[in-house]
Design an enzyme around this catalytic site. Structure first.
Site, PDB file in Angstrom:
ATOM      1  N   ARG A  55     -35.029  -3.211  21.471  1.00 55.04           N
ATOM      2  CA  ARG A  55     -35.593  -4.484  22.396  1.00 55.04           C
ATOM      3  C   ARG A  55     -36.907  -4.500  21.969  1.00 55.04           C
ATOM      4  NH1 ARG A  55     -33.452  -3.411  28.254  1.00 55.04           N
ATOM      5  NH2 ARG A  55     -34.152  -1.419  27.644  1.00 55.04           N
ATOM      6  N   GLU A  92     -34.867   9.831  29.605  1.00 57.91           N
ATOM      7  CA  GLU A  92     -34.637  10.031  31.201  1.00 57.91           C
ATOM      8  C   GLU A  92     -32.829  10.342  31.212  1.00 57.91           C
ATOM      9  OE1 GLU A  92     -34.570   5.838  33.190  1.00 57.91           O
ATOM     10  OE2 GLU A  92     -35.533   5.579  31.225  1.00 57.91           O
TER      11      GLU A  92
END
Length: 168
Positions: A55, A92
């Site tokens: 992105r 994460e």
């Protein structure tokens, strides 16, 4: 702009609250405003805008045009042809490796690192380390959204960071 970032629970894994920027990208005026805001916040000359996959690419190209700079794609491992430099890191919900073409980074090039979300900071820190190993001078980092509770800034060593929206 915040209303154009959709929250998607449990994506890509249970417990993750994903920020989907698709509605923002589909709104021509909002997207143009975001690009203008990012470009206006940049201080000093920039030679390259490094967009992190995937992105970050969507913002890096128009920001680079606005700044009169080139675009440097920071890709996932195995996506770039030819010789690459790489950096592995934890994120994460797993691990990853990023790559760049080091021959597209002139020594001393002033680089702005750009991505949509600053979460734990792993991708951004790995990108900074990789670019600096390739001879770049990272002049700052810019993110559309910062997930403040995940403390991603802590991995970025006090570098200049611009964020459009901070989420507690």
């Amino acid at each position: 702009m915040e209303q154009l970032v959709r929250l998607v629970p449990d994506y890509p894994e249970p417990g993750i609250l994903f920020r989907d920027i698709t509605p923002l990208l589909a709104d021509a005026d909002a997207f143009a405003d975001v690009i203008a805001a990012i470009a206006a916040a940049v201080e000093g000359p920039v030679d390259l805008v490094a967009g992190m996959e995937a992105r970050g690419f969507l913002f890096a190209a128009p920001v680079a045009v606005a700044l009169g700079a080139g675009v440097l794609p920071v890709r996932k491992a195995g996506k770039l042809p030819g010789p690459t430099a790489s950096q592995s890191y934890a994120l994460e919900y797993g691990t990853a490796t990023i790559e760049v073409h080091p021959d597209t980074i002139p020594a001393g090039a002033r680089v702005l690192v750009l991505d949509d979300v600053l979460a734990t900071g792993g991708t951004a820190a790995a990108t900074v380390e990789l670019l600096e190993r390739c001879g770049a001078v990272v002049v700052g980092l810019t993110f559309l959204v910062e997930l403040e509770a995940l403390r991603g800034r802590d991995l970025l060593g006090g570098r200049p960071i611009d964020v459009l929206v901070t989420v507690p």
